[in-house]
Design a protein around this motif. Structure first.
Motif, PDB file in Angstrom:
ATOM      1  N   ALA A  54       0.858  -1.185   0.000  1.00 46.98           N
ATOM      2  CA  ALA A  54       0.000   0.000   0.000  1.00 46.98           C
ATOM      3  C   ALA A  54       0.892   1.232   0.000  1.00 46.98           C
ATOM      4  O   ALA A  54       2.013   1.210   0.506  1.00 46.98           O
ATOM      5  N   HIS A  55       0.397   2.306  -0.563  1.00 51.63           N
ATOM      6  CA  HIS A  55       1.137   3.565  -0.550  1.00 51.63           C
ATOM      7  C   HIS A  55       1.325   4.004   0.893  1.00 51.63           C
ATOM      8  O   HIS A  55       0.479   3.754   1.748  1.00 51.63           O
ATOM      9  N   GLN A  56       2.410   4.690   1.178  1.00 47.36           N
ATOM     10  CA  GLN A  56       2.721   5.067   2.557  1.00 47.36           C
ATOM     11  C   GLN A  56       1.651   5.935   3.198  1.00 47.36           C
ATOM     12  O   GLN A  56       1.489   5.950   4.408  1.00 47.36           O
ATOM     13  N   HIS A  57       0.881   6.668   2.397  1.00 46.62           N
ATOM     14  CA  HIS A  57      -0.158   7.530   2.949  1.00 46.62           C
ATOM     15  C   HIS A  57      -1.519   6.844   3.017  1.00 46.62           C
ATOM     16  O   HIS A  57      -2.500   7.434   3.435  1.00 46.62           O
ATOM     17  N   ALA A  58      -1.601   5.598   2.612  1.00 50.14           N
ATOM     18  CA  ALA A  58      -2.890   4.903   2.551  1.00 50.14           C
ATOM     19  C   ALA A  58      -3.346   4.364   3.897  1.00 50.14           C
ATOM     20  O   ALA A  58      -4.499   4.011   4.045  1.00 50.14           O
ATOM     21  N   ALA A  59      -2.491   4.327   4.889  1.00 52.95           N
ATOM     22  CA  ALA A  59      -2.841   3.657   6.131  1.00 52.95           C
ATOM     23  C   ALA A  59      -3.103   4.587   7.304  1.00 52.95           C
ATOM     24  O   ALA A  59      -3.350   4.133   8.400  1.00 52.95           O
ATOM     25  N   GLY A  60      -3.067   5.888   7.103  1.00 58.69           N
ATOM     26  CA  GLY A  60      -3.231   6.783   8.247  1.00 58.69           C
ATOM     27  C   GLY A  60      -4.331   7.804   8.055  1.00 58.69           C
ATOM     28  O   GLY A  60      -4.994   7.858   7.021  1.00 58.69           O
TER      29      GLY A  60
END
Length: 77
Positions: A54-60
């Motif tokens: 997942a893209h680094q910004h997809a989980a927060g």
């Protein structure tokens, strides 16, 4: 447990001893070897090594806080 196996304390002690000394592992290996020699085991192995990144910004949450934004849908009017 049937009375022929003895008291629960005896069974518990025996179970713990057999678990600790590898008796169950040896019993399993012997049964497995016997079944394998008889052709009763299908030795097919399937391994799935799928990885999904997942893209680094997809989980927060969004930067700037966790305030919810109002919907632009028809209910917002």
């Amino acid at each position: 447990m049937p009375e022929r196996y003895g008291s629960w304390a005896t069974l518990h002690t025996r179970f713990r001893r057999w678990a600790r000394d590898g008796t169950f592992e040896r019993m399993f290996r012997a049964a497995q070897a016997r079944a394998g020699a008889a052709g009763d085991i299908e030795w097919l192995v399937s391994v799935d090594s799928t990885i999904v990144r997942a893209h680094q910004h997809a989980a927060g949450v969004r930067k700037g806080g966790s305030a919810s934004r109002e919907s632009a849908g028809p209910e917002a009017a």
